[in-house]
Design an enzyme around this catalytic site. Structure first.
Site, PDB file in Angstrom:
ATOM      1  N   TYR A 291       1.705 -51.780  63.087  1.00  0.00           N
ATOM      2  CA  TYR A 291       2.062 -53.039  63.750  1.00  0.00           C
ATOM      3  C   TYR A 291       1.371 -54.225  63.076  1.00  0.00           C
ATOM      4  CZ  TYR A 291       2.132 -56.677  67.341  1.00  0.00           C
ATOM      5  OH  TYR A 291       2.278 -57.869  68.005  1.00  0.00           O
TER       6      TYR A 291
ATOM      7  N   HIS B 273      -1.801 -66.300  64.328  1.00  0.00           N
ATOM      8  CA  HIS B 273      -2.490 -65.282  65.118  1.00  0.00           C
ATOM      9  C   HIS B 273      -3.213 -64.343  64.160  1.00  0.00           C
ATOM     10  CE1 HIS B 273      -0.469 -66.925  68.415  1.00  0.00           C
ATOM     11  NE2 HIS B 273      -0.230 -65.839  69.125  1.00  0.00           N
TER      12      HIS B 273
ATOM     13  N   GLY C  46     -36.713 -63.946 110.014  1.00  0.00           N
ATOM     14  CA  GLY C  46     -36.265 -64.359 108.685  1.00  0.00           C
ATOM     15  C   GLY C  46     -36.998 -63.717 107.532  1.00  0.00           C
TER      16      GLY C  46
END
Length: 355
Positions: free
Chosen positions: A100, A60, A234
């Site tokens: 971390y 990772h 339309g």
């Protein structure tokens, strides 16, 4: 690959960005340099990338990025590197995030100088007057740099400046909307050409090419289109099928104006209730409008056409003065529908079996 739906809802804005690349064996130094180049417009100050082995044995990669100006992106794949897609978060506590990342790295690369987060905007009261109290401008600068959403921005202001928040909330809400604008969803036509097929007169096809399908050249002006005819034919469905547009019915609401739109549609709005009709019909650029519940603003940075749709009972041309009509005819292709004309072909019914 992320779905288009999730990508439309993604938004990231912060000076501190935490990236996690799962199952990524890339060299941290190479990834660092590529990210540094990616964010050049926001003036990168520091980046650290660390590679770690996950429990399943895969590699990772974690990265902490710090920039001078907040990184502002709405593309969830902006930080993709060599086909690897990261989890993108705002690093609210950069000190903890960096700790971390450095917990158990196999390889680390850093560039620039780490900027630790101040523990408090207001300083440490236990130190008395030995530490200078930050100014109001410095506190606001910190709030602008570190807030990650409109709600967090207003909450931080409420905490730091409760009196100002109570007495000047509308101004803070205005700045919050500027800092964290609503994400424009990818346009999906509500009326895509399908069965029954939409169609239009040949003369209108000639108008479509230069005014809708070709980009606007600098210094040129588009031409608008006026269609008047009966209801339930339309014409609105056809007009809305052409591409990304601003659509107004009943009233013109400038608060939701989208600059990325290719054209505008004014549908079933009486002439007298259409503000800035000259600017819209004339495909003018950079004019000022006054939203009902907002401040005046400049819109339409480039010339874009307007399709005006009206029924016979509210024909704009019957409400105009001679001078207005002259301007209208000079800036607008006028198309009056023929009796029985439709903007779609009837569905082909399967043949019935003879009994």
């Amino acid at each position: 690959m992320a779905s288009s739906s999730s990508n439309r809802q993604f938004s990231h804005r912060n000076v501190n960005t935490f990236l996690t690349y799962p199952h990524c064996p890339e060299n941290p130094e190479i990834v660092c340099q590529m990210i540094w180049e990616l964010v050049g417009r926001w003036t990168p100050k520091y980046i650290i990338c660390a590679q770690e082995a996950h429990k399943d044995g895969d590699m990772h990669l974690h990265a902490l990025l710090q920039t001078e100006k907040p990184v502002r992106i709405t593309d969830s794949r902006f930080f993709d590197i060599e086909g690897f897609h990261p989890n993108i978060q705002s690093a609210k506590s950069v000190n903890k995030v960096r700790d971390y990342i450095l917990k158990e790295p196999l390889a680390v690369f850093e560039r620039g100088t780490f900027i630790p987060r101040k523990s408090s905007f207001q300083g440490n009261p236990s130190k008395g007057n030995s530490e200078k109290k930050p100014s109001k401008d410095e506190i606001m600068r910190e709030i602008i740099s570190h807030s990650t959403s409109k709600l967090e921005y207003l909450s931080m202001i409420r905490k730091e400046f409760p009196y100002d928040w109570a007495t000047k909330l509308q101004y803070f809400e205005y700045s919050a909307n500027k800092l964290f604008p609503e994400i424009q969803e990818e346009f999906i036509s509500p009326h895509p050409p399908s069965s029954p097929d939409l169609l239009c007169n040949e003369s209108i096809k000639d108008w479509l090419q230069p005014n809708i399908f070709q980009p606007t050249d600098e210094g040129t002006r588009k031409q608008s289109l006026y269609i008047v005819g009966p209801t339930r034919t339309g014409k609105s469905t056809w007009a809305r099928s052409l591409g990304l547009h601003n659509y107004w019915q009943n009233n013109v609401d400038w608060s939701s104006y989208n600059e990325d739109a290719i054209y505008n549609i004014v549908d079933d709005i009486p002439f007298k209730f259409c503000p800035c009709w000259k600017q819209l019909v004339g495909c003018q650029k950079e004019f000022v409008v006054n939203p009902k519940y907002g401040k005046k603003k400049k819109v339409q940075m480039k010339s874009k056409p307007t399709i005006i749709l009206a029924n016979w009972d509210e024909d704009w041309m019957n409400e105009m003065t001679p001078g207005q009509l002259e301007y209208f005819e000079a800036n607008c292709m006028i198309y009056k529908m023929s009796p029985g004309e439709k903007w779609y072909s009837p569905p082909v019914l399967p043949p019935t079996e003879e009994v």
